[in-house]
Write an enzyme that holds these catalytic residues in place. Sequence first.
Site, mmCIF file in Angstrom:
data_model
loop_
_atom_site.group_PDB
_atom_site.id
_atom_site.type_symbol
_atom_site.label_atom_id
_atom_site.label_comp_id
_atom_site.label_asym_id
_atom_site.label_seq_id
_atom_site.Cartn_x
_atom_site.Cartn_y
_atom_site.Cartn_z
ATOM 1 N N HIS A 97 0.816 -1.210 0.000
ATOM 2 C CA HIS A 97 0.000 0.000 0.000
ATOM 3 C C HIS A 97 0.856 1.270 0.000
ATOM 4 C CE1 HIS A 97 -4.214 -1.663 1.160
ATOM 5 N NE2 HIS A 97 -3.587 -2.441 0.308
ATOM 6 N N HIS A 265 -1.485 -12.607 -2.162
ATOM 7 C CA HIS A 265 -2.531 -13.288 -1.407
ATOM 8 C C HIS A 265 -2.191 -14.743 -1.101
ATOM 9 C CE1 HIS A 265 -5.626 -10.007 -2.648
ATOM 10 N NE2 HIS A 265 -4.713 -9.589 -1.804
HETATM 11 FE FE1 HEB Z 1 -4.341 -7.702 -1.097
HETATM 12 C C1 HEB Z 1 -4.920 -8.393 2.240
HETATM 13 C C2 HEB Z 1 -7.604 -6.881 -1.535
HETATM 14 C C3 HEB Z 1 -3.659 -6.799 -4.346
HETATM 15 C C4 HEB Z 1 -0.988 -8.430 -0.588
HETATM 16 N N1 HEB Z 1 -5.946 -7.620 0.116
HETATM 17 C C5 HEB Z 1 -5.962 -7.894 1.446
HETATM 18 C C6 HEB Z 1 -7.262 -7.655 1.953
HETATM 19 C C7 HEB Z 1 -8.027 -7.273 0.896
HETATM 20 C C8 HEB Z 1 -7.183 -7.240 -0.253
HETATM 21 C C9 HEB Z 1 -9.499 -6.925 0.917
HETATM 22 C C10 HEB Z 1 -7.696 -7.820 3.382
HETATM 23 C C11 HEB Z 1 -7.307 -6.612 4.245
HETATM 24 C C12 HEB Z 1 -7.760 -6.864 5.661
HETATM 25 O O1 HEB Z 1 -6.906 -6.985 6.540
HETATM 26 O O2 HEB Z 1 -8.985 -6.951 5.867
HETATM 27 N N2 HEB Z 1 -5.427 -6.990 -2.656
HETATM 28 C C13 HEB Z 1 -6.751 -6.729 -2.630
HETATM 29 C C14 HEB Z 1 -7.168 -6.290 -3.914
HETATM 30 C C15 HEB Z 1 -6.061 -6.262 -4.693
HETATM 31 C C16 HEB Z 1 -4.960 -6.691 -3.897
HETATM 32 C C17 HEB Z 1 -8.565 -5.941 -4.299
HETATM 33 C C18 HEB Z 1 -5.961 -5.806 -6.149
HETATM 34 C C19 HEB Z 1 -6.441 -6.774 -7.082
HETATM 35 N N3 HEB Z 1 -2.643 -7.612 -2.226
HETATM 36 C C20 HEB Z 1 -2.588 -7.174 -3.528
HETATM 37 C C21 HEB Z 1 -1.233 -7.146 -3.949
HETATM 38 C C22 HEB Z 1 -0.466 -7.591 -2.902
HETATM 39 C C23 HEB Z 1 -1.386 -7.885 -1.835
HETATM 40 C C24 HEB Z 1 -0.759 -6.696 -5.316
HETATM 41 C C25 HEB Z 1 0.990 -7.761 -2.809
HETATM 42 C C26 HEB Z 1 1.812 -8.058 -3.767
HETATM 43 N N4 HEB Z 1 -3.189 -8.294 0.541
HETATM 44 C C27 HEB Z 1 -1.855 -8.634 0.481
HETATM 45 C C28 HEB Z 1 -1.474 -9.263 1.737
HETATM 46 C C29 HEB Z 1 -2.610 -9.264 2.544
HETATM 47 C C30 HEB Z 1 -3.658 -8.633 1.769
HETATM 48 C C31 HEB Z 1 -0.112 -9.814 2.052
HETATM 49 C C32 HEB Z 1 -2.769 -9.866 3.942
HETATM 50 C C33 HEB Z 1 -2.632 -8.843 5.028
HETATM 51 C C34 HEB Z 1 -2.761 -9.474 6.384
HETATM 52 O O3 HEB Z 1 -2.721 -10.694 6.537
HETATM 53 O O4 HEB Z 1 -2.886 -8.718 7.356
#
Ligand code: HEB
Length: 729
Positions: A97, A265
């Site tokens: 982020h 993921h």
């Molecule tokens: Fe992520 C977590 C959505 C891309 C790595 N994710 C997460 C959550 C959600 C999301 C709703 C839960 C938060 C809380 O704590 O409640 N993603 C999402 C979307 C997209 C994404 C709609 C566009 C397609 N991711 C992404 C990327 C990366 C990531 C590109 C890197 C390379 N995530 C992640 C991790 C986690 C999440 C390592 C776990 C955290 C904890 O365990 O605390």
Amino acid sequence: TGSMGGGCPFHGDGGVRALLGRTNKDWWPDALDLHILTQGGRSPDPMGEDFDYCEAFNALDYAALKADLKALMTDSQPWWPADYGHYGPFFIRMAWHAAGTYRTGDGRGGASSGQQRFAPLNSWPDNGNLDKARRLLWPIKQKYGKHISWADLFILTGNVAIESMGGPVFGFGGGRKDVYEPENDIYWGSEEEWVDEGVETRIIPDEGKALENPLAAIQMGLIYVNPEGPGGNPDPLQSARDMRETFSRMAMNDEETVALTAGGHAFGKCHGAVPADQLSGSPESEALQLMGFGWATDAEQIEKGHITTSGLEGAWTPNPTQWGGDYFRLLFKYEYELVKSPAGAQQWQPVDPDPEDMAPDARDPSKKVPTMMTTADMALKMDPDYRKISERFRDDQAALDDAFARAWFKLCHRDMGPRVRYLGPDVPSEDLIWQDPVPTGRVASDTAVDIFKDKVLRSGLSVRELVKAAWASASTYRKSDHRGGANGAHIRMEPMKSWAVNDPEELGKVLAKLDELRDDISMADAIVIAGSAAVEKAAKDAGFDIAVPVTTGRGDATEEQTDAESFEPLEPFADGFRNYLKTKASVKTEDMLIDRASLLGLSIPEMTVLVGGMRALGAVSKHAKHGYDIGVLTDRPGQLTNDFFVNLLDMGTKWATVDESGDEEFVGTDRASGEEKWHATRTDLVFGSNSQLRAVAEVYAENGNEEKFVKDFVAAWTKVMDADRFDLT
Ligand code: HEB
């Protein structure tokens, strides 16, 4: 859920504010106003001007820091216990982020200044509970102090998190210097509500609604897309559409998008155990005694893991702290059905999962719970193009490893500019095309430079042409992501050489001539030297003997090193310095000048003197409609005089709009005779109409300041020419 606390604080002043985007002051009218303490150029940065972060970073005990970070991963704190006893996934989300706000449109956003510490990002709904992640890091930040910035720490921690869970990592480059104030130059959108208040989604094809440039998120308060689907509609195909648009604005193609999302993921879980209306406000709006925390949850609930962040609930895989192929294995093994999380969010759950494909409970590993997918995850299976890539990754773990590691590295380093800006032992030696690699140049001897200058000035090329070419080359630089600039001589390639702003035919002629004359000086240096020689001549013709310094050593990039398409977002919609407007924006054209000046890192006086000087030199783009130049308010174009300011501020001239121009063009007539004298644009007249700019323009129009004008112009010019010379410092 009170991200901002009730009511709409928006009081329109002509709608312009809305167009320029909403500010922290709009979101939190009651917030402490520190801004008055930075008036008069006083810096909010406690480290002071002399602080050299590169030097501090290079003295860092990097290995010790990484070991401390690794130990932190499993050092669970009672005030915010680690899910599955491992903070890794949480930290990866923090790093993603931090980096994921980057957008190619203006190069702003991204991880490079540690903005997640400040509003509005610290309070965006999508950044929910990341205040805890940053606070978990504080003891380590405190221990290493000036040797590691927050900005670097966010990313390095994400890397260590991936490594500590067996994931593939491509490298790490340090060098992100912290800032100590919110970045007010970033346009995050003009909506008055956030995603958690039901603000409309920004892409609605049926209504002809497309994502406004340069935005790269689908709703206010999100990093990219809504996990529940567009506007909360759980449609994986529409989600794929949004992902494709938003990720491409982060410079990610389909393969990178799939690798990043699936790879990310593989780790961790979603938090949606309790309804969101039980949460308190965001960090920026919370009570003093919470000490910068928001989204307050009862300690007892925290201990039980009854936490809500996104509102979705559950892990993607049975092994949420272990890198591997489970994400795709499950995604394709099962049918998924739409269910609701305890917090009421739409999410997808496997139908009849085998017991070994259940996930552990985040607090009690002996308890098994169902896994889940978000609508955005389902897009990787349902969208035909994403699906092909997903199936390949399912069947080829090594391919996923490599694609994820590279895409993660790109995500986290995209806004750092050329590789010379990276610090530390983990910098990969491979050149990557998105770094816009440029071969190391050669320093030209003073004699070679002088001989070349002489040839250029006798070549028949005009001051105006030479100045325009040098400006075209150097002024693509943007400090937001350190791309563009004169180094590499990208100007002689597509798409830059064909941009209308550059008057392609004239530019082509100038570049061909310079190429012919330059001997073994690089093309990139030749363009700058020629422009600077022209400025010197123009000053001399105005009666000032001044040297315009050039620092050679620029290299020339090859076609293979240049991803032409990736340079497209660098094209200016407007360049006030050359009095050029391609398409009228939703903001005023003079706002576009300020924006360009900001991306070039210029001050108000620097911007002003450059505009005035460029006009005097006649260095404006050819007007699309007229045969004549606009804004060249002088009888002797090509000489570096302060005529532009003198004539602009002259009360003998009366200005009126040219009606057909839609308020973009003006004609100046002699107040006494009514005779037509000048043509100008908004960008010209703003230096007479805006009180602050007028005050600066007056300085340059004053008797006795003619030489100051020339000196200031040369200093600002040189600053732009050298803006991308990271190799020098
Ligand atoms: Fe992520 C977590 C959505 C891309 C790595 N994710 C997460 C959550 C959600 C999301 C709703 C839960 C938060 C809380 O704590 O409640 N993603 C999402 C979307 C997209 C994404 C709609 C566009 C397609 N991711 C992404 C990327 C990366 C990531 C590109 C890197 C390379 N995530 C992640 C991790 C986690 C999440 C390592 C776990 C955290 C904890 O365990 O605390």
